[in-house]
Write a protein that holds these residues in place. Structure first.
Motif, PDB file in Angstrom:
ATOM      1  N   GLY A 130       0.721  -1.190   0.019  1.00 31.29           N
ATOM      2  CA  GLY A 130       0.088  -0.033  -0.028  1.00 31.29           C
ATOM      3  C   GLY A 130       0.984   1.174  -0.146  1.00 31.29           C
ATOM      4  O   GLY A 130       2.035   1.406  -0.788  1.00 31.29           O
ATOM      5  N   ARG A 131       0.299   2.415   0.632  1.00 29.89           N
ATOM      6  CA  ARG A 131       0.896   3.572   0.651  1.00 29.89           C
ATOM      7  C   ARG A 131       2.294   3.380   1.578  1.00 29.89           C
ATOM      8  O   ARG A 131       2.473   2.883   2.443  1.00 29.89           O
ATOM      9  CB  ARG A 131      -0.006   4.732   1.593  1.00 29.89           C
ATOM     10  N   LYS A 132       3.359   4.290   0.766  1.00 31.67           N
ATOM     11  CA  LYS A 132       4.594   4.281   1.324  1.00 31.67           C
ATOM     12  C   LYS A 132       4.853   5.361   2.386  1.00 31.67           C
ATOM     13  O   LYS A 132       5.486   6.428   2.172  1.00 31.67           O
ATOM     14  CB  LYS A 132       5.683   4.339   0.315  1.00 31.67           C
ATOM     15  N   THR A 133       4.039   5.628   3.179  1.00 30.05           N
ATOM     16  CA  THR A 133       3.826   6.664   4.268  1.00 30.05           C
ATOM     17  C   THR A 133       5.010   6.179   5.220  1.00 30.05           C
ATOM     18  O   THR A 133       5.492   5.257   5.567  1.00 30.05           O
ATOM     19  CB  THR A 133       2.524   6.791   5.258  1.00 30.05           C
ATOM     20  N   ASN A 188       3.968   3.622   7.685  1.00 33.05           N
ATOM     21  CA  ASN A 188       4.072   2.115   7.217  1.00 33.05           C
ATOM     22  C   ASN A 188       5.503   1.733   6.773  1.00 33.05           C
ATOM     23  O   ASN A 188       5.911   0.746   7.066  1.00 33.05           O
ATOM     24  CB  ASN A 188       3.262   2.201   5.645  1.00 33.05           C
ATOM     25  N   LYS A 230      -3.296  16.943  -5.673  1.00 25.49           N
ATOM     26  CA  LYS A 230      -3.296  17.091  -4.288  1.00 25.49           C
ATOM     27  C   LYS A 230      -4.618  17.763  -4.030  1.00 25.49           C
ATOM     28  O   LYS A 230      -5.092  18.625  -4.573  1.00 25.49           O
ATOM     29  CB  LYS A 230      -2.199  17.895  -3.797  1.00 25.49           C
ATOM     30  N   GLY A 235       6.325   3.507  -4.593  1.00 23.67           N
ATOM     31  CA  GLY A 235       6.138   4.871  -3.853  1.00 23.67           C
ATOM     32  C   GLY A 235       6.341   6.092  -4.530  1.00 23.67           C
ATOM     33  O   GLY A 235       6.678   7.234  -3.843  1.00 23.67           O
ATOM     34  N   ASP A 252       4.058   8.696  -3.398  1.00 22.05           N
ATOM     35  CA  ASP A 252       3.562   8.585  -2.224  1.00 22.05           C
ATOM     36  C   ASP A 252       4.241   9.517  -1.087  1.00 22.05           C
ATOM     37  O   ASP A 252       4.126   9.429   0.247  1.00 22.05           O
ATOM     38  CB  ASP A 252       3.587   7.239  -1.366  1.00 22.05           C
ATOM     39  N   GLU A 286       4.938  12.258   1.557  1.00 19.49           N
ATOM     40  CA  GLU A 286       4.031  12.800   2.463  1.00 19.49           C
ATOM     41  C   GLU A 286       4.541  14.231   2.901  1.00 19.49           C
ATOM     42  O   GLU A 286       3.952  15.424   3.223  1.00 19.49           O
ATOM     43  CB  GLU A 286       3.394  12.299   3.579  1.00 19.49           C
ATOM     44  N   ARG A 325      -0.450  13.089   0.829  1.00 15.62           N
ATOM     45  CA  ARG A 325      -0.145  11.780   0.158  1.00 15.62           C
ATOM     46  C   ARG A 325      -0.128  12.235  -1.415  1.00 15.62           C
ATOM     47  O   ARG A 325      -0.784  13.058  -1.743  1.00 15.62           O
ATOM     48  CB  ARG A 325      -0.835  10.721   0.140  1.00 15.62           C
ATOM     49  N   HIS A 349      -3.793   6.142  -7.366  1.00 19.72           N
ATOM     50  CA  HIS A 349      -3.889   6.119  -6.013  1.00 19.72           C
ATOM     51  C   HIS A 349      -4.952   7.319  -5.596  1.00 19.72           C
ATOM     52  O   HIS A 349      -5.464   7.282  -4.515  1.00 19.72           O
ATOM     53  CB  HIS A 349      -2.663   6.591  -5.415  1.00 19.72           C
ATOM     54  N   ALA A 406      -4.827  13.341  -2.845  1.00 20.33           N
ATOM     55  CA  ALA A 406      -4.611  13.379  -1.389  1.00 20.33           C
ATOM     56  C   ALA A 406      -4.464  14.626  -0.942  1.00 20.33           C
ATOM     57  O   ALA A 406      -4.082  15.486  -1.618  1.00 20.33           O
ATOM     58  CB  ALA A 406      -3.420  12.400  -1.133  1.00 20.33           C
TER      59      ALA A 406
END
Length: 434
Positions: free
Chosen positions: A52-55, A58, A112, A352, A355, A357, A416, A429, A432
């Motif tokens: 999933g998201r590469k925050t 995570n 965004k 990512g 991704d 942030e 994101r 995605h 965000a």
């Protein structure tokens, strides 16, 4: 009439896992401090293994350490390491492992919902046909028929960001980013920086249907870089008169002048990157031209027209300074844009690319650099995609390291990233917060 066949792609015959590990070690070895190299390994490992998201949260979860989130955030957004040596080392390694045949300039649009991510703004996106609140950047990809990987990046900053002292401070935008840069200037700057690393002077391939053609042609010509630029049908050009006894050039649009090359069309077979193993045929015609306002005398450019066999209208128009290149080589070069698009959707998205942030200029560039390394690791480690556009190979040289980026002020985490452009079939995605 016999079709012109392009050169076949090389097929990897050896286990590349050791070479991939060596590439990662070499690239991260450009970081001066041991703790930075360790965090770089953790970050790339997270990009490759986090679902999933590469925050940051995570990514940190893959380390099993509570403090990892803050540590990785500081490493990306607030540390002092320079990303240029890592990109130069990655370029040198990929020249050896990927055997690229062109540099592909590829745009990136990240929608965004917020307004705080560095460079975010409302822009008209031609590929979507609408105004989108987004970040806009460019990547330089090393591409062969077997695969493509990004090695250098630019982030577009509008006057709203560069003229606002508070916005500049919050995003830690370097002082040398003093003026808004046009798309053409960003692309040229990125290409010339890569060439300055000692990288091989491969043909530069770009889609400039929405950009200024003349600045790109002039800049690449001055740098003595071979190029192939896709242009719109309305691009103004001058072509030599084909009438006997007339020496005056004929002015017209690229679309109109392409009709002069209709009698010179020849069939060329090529492999579609979107459909591995599928062979297609196009008709390719060449016409010597020059740009209005350019130097008089013999034509230094060639207009390349590409037709589908069952349609009268020209499908694609390209400008090149490689007057000696054949139809098959030029068509193969143009198809490498599709190779980069396919590998962006198939590899970059999963590690990512969209991704990030953070809100800092330096953080965006550091994240993009490590995404490039993760992309290369997955591309090479998972086996190269066979059957992209093929071109004649070029001699390779090693790269050299460079230095010189500014410091980063601490910033808060941001939103994101969203949808890549171009490519209507690209994975989405969704927009965000930013």
């Amino acid at each position: 009439m016999r079709a012109i066949r392009p050169v076949e792609a090389e097929t990897p015959t050896r286990d590349q896992s050791a070479e991939v590990r060596a590439l990662c070690t070499s690239v991260l070895g450009s970081l001066r401090r041991r703790d930075q190299r360790h965090k770089g390994e953790l970050y790339v490992h997270g990009l490759l293994n986090t679902p999933g998201r590469k925050t940051m949260r995570n990514l940190a979860a893959t380390t099993g350490r509570r403090s990892a989130e803050q540590s990785l955030h500081h490493f990306i957004s607030c540390s002092t390491w320079d990303w240029s040596p890592l990109r130069a080392e990655l370029t040198a390694g990929l020249e050896r492992l990927l055997a690229p045949r062109a540099w592909v300039v590829r745009p990136l649009v990240i929608p965004k919902t917020g307004r705080h991510s560095v460079g975010v703004g409302r822009r008209f996106v031609p590929q979507l046909g609408q105004v989108v609140n987004s970040q806009h950047g460019y990547g330089l990809w090393l591409a062969s028929g077997a695969g493509a990987a990004p090695v250098n990046w630019r982030l577009s900053l509008s006057g709203d960001w560069l003229d606002d002292t508070e916005l500049r401070r919050r995003a830690a935008i370097p002082e040398d980013s003093a003026d808004p840069r046009t798309a053409e200037a960003l692309a040229v700057d990125m290409v010339l920086e890569t060439a300055g690393w000692g990288a091989s002077a491969l043909p530069v391939v770009a889609d400039a249907r929405e950009e200024g053609v003349l600045p790109l042609v002039e800049a690449f010509s001055r740098a003595r870089l071979p190029f192939l630029i896709r242009v719109g049908a309305g691009t103004g050009l001058l072509a030599p008169s084909l009438s006997a006894g007339r020496s005056r050039a004929v002015a017209g649009s690229a679309g109109g002048l392409a009709e002069l090359a209709r009698s010179q069309r020849r069939p060329v077979q090529w492999h579609d990157p979107a459909w591995p193993g599928h062979t297609r045929t196009s008709l390719v015609g060449l016409l010597p031209v020059r740009l209005p306002g350019g130097p008089p005398g013999p034509s230094a450019l060639t207009l390349v027209g590409v037709w589908d066999p069952d349609r009268r209208e020209v499908a694609e128009l390209w400008l090149t300074g490689m007057s000696g290149a054949g139809r098959g080589a030029l068509l193969g070069l143009g198809r490498l844009i599709g190779r980069a698009d396919a590998d962006f959707r198939g590899t970059s998205l999963s590690v990512g690319a969209l991704d990030f942030e953070g809100r800092s200029y330096h953080g965006w560039h550091r994240h993009a650099t490590l995404v490039s390394l993760a992309h290369a690791s997955r591309l090479l480690g998972g086996g190269l995609h066979l059957g992209g556009g093929q071109v004649t190979s070029a001699p390779l040289q090693g790269g050299r390291r460079v230095r010189g980026r500014g410091r980063c002020a601490p910033v808060a985490a941001a939103g994101r990233a969203g949808v890549p452009v171009p490519g209507p079939d690209a994975a989405s995605h969704g927009p965000a917060a930013g």
